[in-house]
Design an enzyme around this catalytic site. Structure first.
Site, PDB file in Angstrom:
ATOM      1  N   LYS A 194       3.700   8.411  -2.102  1.00  0.00           N
ATOM      2  CA  LYS A 194       3.843   7.080  -1.525  1.00  0.00           C
ATOM      3  C   LYS A 194       3.652   5.998  -2.609  1.00  0.00           C
ATOM      4  CE  LYS A 194       4.430   9.270   2.278  1.00  0.00           C
ATOM      5  NZ  LYS A 194       3.530   9.523   3.386  1.00  0.00           N
TER       6      LYS A 194
HETATM    7  C1  PLP Z   1       3.078  10.357   4.535  1.00  0.00           C
HETATM    8  C2  PLP Z   1       3.309   9.977   5.932  1.00  0.00           C
HETATM    9  C3  PLP Z   1       2.317  10.143   6.923  1.00  0.00           C
HETATM   10  C4  PLP Z   1       1.027  10.865   6.692  1.00  0.00           C
HETATM   11  O1  PLP Z   1       0.279  10.426   5.640  1.00  0.00           O
HETATM   12  P1  PLP Z   1      -0.777  11.426   4.918  1.00  0.00           P
HETATM   13  O2  PLP Z   1      -1.588  10.502   4.088  1.00  0.00           O
HETATM   14  O3  PLP Z   1       0.028  12.385   4.127  1.00  0.00           O
HETATM   15  O4  PLP Z   1      -1.569  12.085   5.994  1.00  0.00           O
HETATM   16  C5  PLP Z   1       2.597   9.665   8.193  1.00  0.00           C
HETATM   17  N1  PLP Z   1       3.768   9.090   8.494  1.00  0.00           N
HETATM   18  C6  PLP Z   1       4.746   8.944   7.585  1.00  0.00           C
HETATM   19  C7  PLP Z   1       6.031   8.292   7.985  1.00  0.00           C
HETATM   20  C8  PLP Z   1       4.552   9.398   6.280  1.00  0.00           C
HETATM   21  O5  PLP Z   1       5.545   9.288   5.380  1.00  0.00           O
END
Ligand code: PLP
Length: 385
Positions: A194
């Site tokens: 991210k």
């Molecule tokens: C990455 C992601 C999550 C979950 O985040 P984590 O930190 O990996 O638990 C939830 N929703 C979306 C759309 C994501 O891309």
């Protein structure tokens, strides 16, 4: 042999390492001052009043569903084209996940399809909507808010793909993703793919003070020490566990890393925009359509998704070139876990046909122009073959 090129990856600088080691040499490993610092910096970044740092984005979604009262029988609508966690948070609380199909142009949850689903049942049947700023394209939450209000629903904005993104509302104001202007709660992830990496980490933003205070309790076992909330008080050590919460805290050194990364967020977004522009320009002649960007919107470019007929052949070919693309996403309703609730192939045709053709190309600020040129050249070569 060239270095493998993934679809996304973190970028760790010397300043990041210094920020983490400072915490490691200090007093607190967890529950230290960096967490509150990160929260206020992140609130300022999104424009929200409150921010609560969480151990990861999935846990953030879980706490949001809890705070909004999801329980057995609660029905919530989301998009099939998202990471499973957007739906799973409802299941953690025993609720029912319903889906509405995507918009064929934006690939985000369709406002019209959501309205049609809401209208197909008596008022009060659904409790909430979870739109996702998919790939970094901000959902028009002003429209979703009006719809949600009409049907008495709350909104959780899954903004994991969109820190720094924004759209323009009907009054001509720029509305940042996660600003809390229209959604009750918004969530972000600090997973390494991210925009902001913390190893693992997440954030909830909101403008609702009572939800904010509730989330602080839920994050730490349902425990409070606030004097005016206690039912008794035995002395300085005294606390009460007033409801069943979790340990969903982030550590201080993760918060320090996220904080250090947040300082470069604008530069990272600018670089993502450049990379997107370079793809768009290079593919225009080859007949590959660029992802749609709504007028007045800042796309956050978590992903650059192209649509291609022979997707599997291209994916396999690029792997031979050491280019590791990804597919975002396999529709959630087609996951074996969700099929047990009766969802099936054919339920959401636009999501399913999107899935057949989508491919996420390498997109991260540390991607060099040379690496990107190699990706572009490989794709064009494949198309000409
Ligand atoms: C990455 C992601 C999550 C979950 O985040 P984590 O930190 O990996 O638990 C939830 N929703 C979306 C759309 C994501 O891309």
């Amino acid at each position: 042999m060239i270095q493998p090129i993934p679809y996304g990856r973190q970028n760790i600088t010397d300043e990041d390492i210094q920020a983490v080691t400072e915490v490691l040499r200090g007093e607190y490993l967890t529950q230290g001052p960096k967490i509150a610092e990160l929260e206020s910096a992140f609130a300022a970044y999104t424009g929200a009043q409150y921010a609560v740092a969480i151990s990861n984005g999935t846990a953030a979604l879980h706490l949001c569903a809890m705070a909004l009262g999801v329980q057995e029988g609660t029905r919530v609508i989301t998009t099939p084209i998202t990471f499973a966690a957007s739906a799973n948070c409802v299941r953690y609380c025993g609720g029912e996940v319903w889906f509405a199909d995507i918009d064929p142009d934006t690939f985000t949850l369709s406002l019209e399809k959501t309205r049609a689903l809401l209208e197909s049942k008596p008022k009060g049947f659904f409790s909430g909507i979870i739109p996702v700023d998919f790939a970094g394209l901000p959902v028009n939450l002003e429209d979703f808010r009006a719809l949600a209000d009409e049907f008495g629903c709350w909104i959780i904005e899954d903004a994991c793909h969109a820190p720094g993104g924004s759209f323009t509302n009907s009054a001509g104001e720029s509305i940042s993703c996660g600003s809390g202007t229209y959604a009750d709660l918004a969530i972000f992830s600090f997973h390494p793919v991210k925009h902001i990496a913390a190893g693992e980490g997440g954030m909830i933003t909101t403008n609702n003070e009572s939800l904010y205070k509730h989330l602080l309790r839920l994050r730490t076992h349902g425990i409070t020490r606030e004097a005016d909330l206690l039912t008794e008080n035995h002395g300085g050590w005294y606390y009460e566990m007033q409801e069943l919460g979790y340990n969903y805290r982030i550590t201080d050194f993760q918060a320090a890393l996220a904080l250090s990364q947040l300082k470069r967020a604008d530069a990272g977004l600018k670089r993502r925009q450049e990379i997107a522009d370079r793809y768009t320009e290079a593919f225009a002649k080859a007949g590959i359509a660029a992802p749609l960007v709504n007028e007045g919107s800042q796309h956050a470019w978590h992903l650059y998704v192209i649509q291609i007929g022979n997707r599997k052949a291209l994916y396999d070919f690029l792997r031979t070139q050491n280019i590791f693309c990804q597919v975002h996403y396999i529709p959630v309703h087609l996951m074996p876990y969700y099929r047990q609730f009766g969802w099936n192939k054919g339920d959401f045709p636009l999501s399913e046909s999107y899935y057949e053709q989508c491919l996420s190309l390498p997109m991260y600020p540390a991607l060099t122009n040379e690496q990107q040129d190699f990706v572009i050249q490989s794709i064009l070569e494949f198309l000409q073959a």
